[in-house]
Design an enzyme around this catalytic site. Structure first.
Site, PDB file in Angstrom:
ATOM      1  N   ASP A 226     -35.415   0.834-116.834  1.00 16.17           N
ATOM      2  CA  ASP A 226     -35.900   0.749-115.452  1.00 16.17           C
ATOM      3  C   ASP A 226     -34.926  -0.442-114.684  1.00 16.17           C
ATOM      4  O   ASP A 226     -35.133  -1.378-115.129  1.00 16.17           O
ATOM      5  CB  ASP A 226     -37.196   0.558-115.146  1.00 16.17           C
ATOM      6  CG  ASP A 226     -37.530   0.875-113.640  1.00 16.17           C
ATOM      7  OD1 ASP A 226     -37.483   1.957-113.313  1.00 16.17           O
ATOM      8  OD2 ASP A 226     -38.102   0.073-113.102  1.00 16.17           O
ATOM      9  N   GLU A 294     -31.086   3.045-116.613  1.00 16.06           N
ATOM     10  CA  GLU A 294     -31.309   3.330-115.410  1.00 16.06           C
ATOM     11  C   GLU A 294     -30.432   2.450-114.486  1.00 16.06           C
ATOM     12  O   GLU A 294     -30.872   1.260-114.088  1.00 16.06           O
ATOM     13  CB  GLU A 294     -32.594   3.593-114.648  1.00 16.06           C
ATOM     14  CG  GLU A 294     -32.568   4.360-113.451  1.00 16.06           C
ATOM     15  CD  GLU A 294     -33.661   3.709-112.425  1.00 16.06           C
ATOM     16  OE1 GLU A 294     -33.863   4.529-111.552  1.00 16.06           O
ATOM     17  OE2 GLU A 294     -33.722   2.513-112.541  1.00 16.06           O
TER      18      GLU A 294
HETATM   19  C1  BGC Z   1     -37.790   4.283-110.987  1.00 16.84           C
HETATM   20  C2  BGC Z   1     -38.644   4.333-109.674  1.00 16.84           C
HETATM   21  C3  BGC Z   1     -39.297   3.070-109.317  1.00 16.84           C
HETATM   22  C4  BGC Z   1     -38.381   1.742-109.304  1.00 16.84           C
HETATM   23  C5  BGC Z   1     -39.051   0.762-109.142  1.00 16.84           C
HETATM   24  C6  BGC Z   1     -36.792   3.185-110.449  1.00 16.84           C
HETATM   25  O1  BGC Z   1     -35.882   3.037-111.361  1.00 16.84           O
HETATM   26  O2  BGC Z   1     -37.397   5.305-111.541  1.00 16.84           O
HETATM   27  O3  BGC Z   1     -39.693   5.391-109.610  1.00 16.84           O
HETATM   28  O4  BGC Z   1     -39.953   3.084-108.004  1.00 16.84           O
HETATM   29  O5  BGC Z   1     -37.626   2.005-110.413  1.00 16.84           O
HETATM   30  O6  BGC Z   1     -39.482   0.353-110.528  1.00 16.84           O
END
Ligand code: BGC
Ligand code: MG
Length: 571
Positions: A226, A294
């Site tokens: 993330d 991500e």
């Molecule tokens: C996630 C979101 C989240 C954010 C903060 C993103 O990459 O996909 O759903 O709100 O990170 O953790």
């Protein structure tokens, strides 16, 4: 005939020797909304386990589970209070282990989320930091600016709206006086319940190594990282100098994203992942454990840095997801994505929907376009990510009442993410409408989601969209996805193509001449035509049609490609 198949042979994912991720189709399970086993209206791990046969039959290679760790759920579990515990809402650690085993038994790999940019404010470290200023170095605490330190330390904005800083009280002194307002500020690029970690602190790095090992030991096949572009902040936390809503995904350059320093972390994680050789694997199918970033980077070339040979294996291709329904723009994004990843020997990934953006059926304005886009994506070289429910053609739910919405971005007034599209029905940046629980069966809510209700209300007109209703209907979106994934395994030119070594030159894809508004490309033994026009187009038949998102017309010699459609041809 639209979904008629050639003879196929299915290959079990377990029989792929190495590099399984290079052409894997990975299905995102948004845990709260997939399947509920205990009737509390919230999806859980046992619910997922009971529905694994759907995923095996769909034909995906792996499942990515969104966070199910102990969490106050301020941001749907992306606020983790204990990285090694399962939240009771979702089950137990034993349920997690059972789920991984059951998935492996079906030949499905399991990827879990890791959230390293921030913890929950309920995490033990943050609680300690609140009470004891000497325990603050694991986060970014700073004195405020201006008289009395009343202004935030810099001008950064949270992705969810408002300042990226929150002020804490002065801790209670040894005399036991009451806490006083007016203490330091802490940084949170997301909600105030998600304080950002300081990755310069050795203990933070050690802790995450240990967390990764914990889940690898339990048998998971990898991690979706993330905010992989956010962990390292620029020295001195300088002002941006202008205001403007920060977004997680979007054309922007922000000083707190994509700092060069993040790559050292990803390199060390790659070494850790590689150290889990197949021989050490406790159960299930052998293969490499992977990391997928991500990450948002300002260019495809910067994004490719995350997937250099000694870094993560994949990065989400948000440029593809962000692309409007425009053939030139799509072709450009495809070319740039392939060239950028080829330059570092990594596979490209493709994604149309996820839990943070308006579902592409709604974004593109019609189911016909959504079906066509899915076939386009699945014909491209590399790995593809599916978001739960897209195989049913689910639209965004655009009329959720305000009181049921849970997205912190909604309360704070900031569009968290925004994928542009023809018609998003005013939902850009609002993330509950794509998280409505899955419809499995039956004529009314909760459509087999579980024995109770569902945490977000499901529309009354989803009876025709359930897995049950679509199964066996040759015109359904579910059968289209099933057929596409089956063909993807059967046709040798699809998936990664003939160059599993992935040196980037051998995916065998070449663009073919085509009328305006139509994209056409060939891969070995295969042609894909994609008509973005709102009218049919006549073409000389490029081969034998094996799958089409809409029924074809024509006399056999020439073919009438329907409006907003994609067709696969064997040649
Ligand atoms: C996630 C979101 C989240 C954010 C903060 C993103 O990459 O996909 O759903 O709100 O990170 O953790
Ligand atoms: Mg439940």
């Amino acid at each position: 005939m639209t979904q008629e198949l050639t003879a196929v042979h299915t290959e079990s994912p377990s029989s792929k020797p190495t590099g399984w991720w290079r052409d894997a189709v990975i299905y995102q399970v948004y845990v709260r909304s997939f399947a509920d086993s205990d009737g509390d209206g919230v999806g859980d791990l046992r619910g997922i386990r009971s529905r694994l046969p759907h995923l095996a039959r769909l034909g995906v290679d792996a499942v990515w589970l969104t966070p199910f760790y102990a969490s106050p759920q301020a941001d749907g579990g992306y606020d983790v209070a204990d990285y090694r515990a399962v939240d009771p809402l979702f089950g137990t650690l034993e349920d997690a282990a059972d789920l991984v085993r059951a998935a492996h038994d079906l030949g499905l790999r399991v990827i879990v989320d890791v959230v390293p940019n921030h913890t929950s404010d309920r995490h033990r470290w943050f609680q300690e930091a609140l009470c004891d200023p000497s325990a603050r170095a694991r986060y970014h605490f700073r004195p405020g600016r201006g008289p009395g330190g009343d202004l935030p330390p810099n001008d950064w904005e949270s992705v969810f709206g408002g300042p990226a800083w929150t002020r804490v009280d002065v801790p209670v002194g040894s005399g036991g006086s009451r806490p006083e307002a007016g203490g330091e500020w802490y940084l949170h690029l997301f909600a105030p319940e998600q304080p950002d970690l300081n990755w310069e602190h050795a203990e933070v790095r050690e802790e995450f190594d240990s967390v990764l090992r914990f889940w690898l030991d339990l048998g998971v096949d990898g991690f979706r990282v993330d905010v992989a572009h956010g962990m390292v902040k620029p020295p001195g936390l300088p002002d941006i100098g202008h205001s403007g809503q920060a977004r997680l995904i979007g054309e922007q350059v922000l000083p707190f994203f994509d700092q060069d320093g993040v790559h050292e972390i990803h390199r060390s994680w790659r070494r850790l992942l590689d150290s889990y050789s197949p021989a050490l694997r406790p159960c299930g199918t052998p293969g490499q454990r992977i990391g997928v970033a991500e990450a948002w980077a300002p260019t495809s070339e910067r994004l490719a840095l995350y997937v250099r040979p000694d870094e993560l294996h994949q990065a989400f291709n948000f440029r593809f997801l962000n692309c409007p329904w425009d053939p030139e723009a799509m072709r450009r994004v495809i070319d740039e994505s392939l060239a950028a990843t080829a330059s570092v020997g990594a596979p490209t990934t493709w994604v149309l929907s996820n839990h943070d953006v308006v579902r592409h059926t709604t974004r593109y304005g019609s189911l016909a376009r959504a079906r066509a886009a899915a076939l386009l994506m699945l014909a491209l070289p590399g790995s593809a990510y599916l978001y739960q429910g897209e195989e049913l053609g689910l639209p965004e739910v655009t009329d959720l009442p305000d009181e049921v919405r849970r997205d912190p971005a909604f309360r704070r007034g900031g569009p968290a993410t925004g994928a542009q599209g023809a018609s998003a029905d005013g939902q850009e940046g609002l993330r509950d409408g794509c998280r409505v629980p899955m419809p499995w069966s039956g004529a009314e809510p909760p459509y087999g989601f579980g024995p109770g209700g569902s945490w977000l209300p499901q529309p009354a007109d989803w009876a025709g969209l359930t897995v049950e209703a679509q199964t066996g209907d040759p015109h359904s979106t579910l059968e289209l996805y099933r057929a596409a994934l089956e063909l993807r395994r059967a046709l040798p030119g699809l998936g990664a193509g003939p160059d599993p070594a992935g040196n980037g030159e051998g995916n065998g894809m070449r663009w073919l001449d085509s009328p305006a508004g139509v994209l056409a490309f060939g891969r070995p033994g295969f042609v894909c035509t994609f008509n973005t026009r709102g009218t049919p187009v006549e073409l000389p038949s490029p081969g034998r049609p094996v799958l089409s998102s809409s029924p074809l017309g024509g006399d056999g010699r020439t073919v009438l490609i329907p409006a907003d459609s994609c067709t696969w041809w064997a040649i």
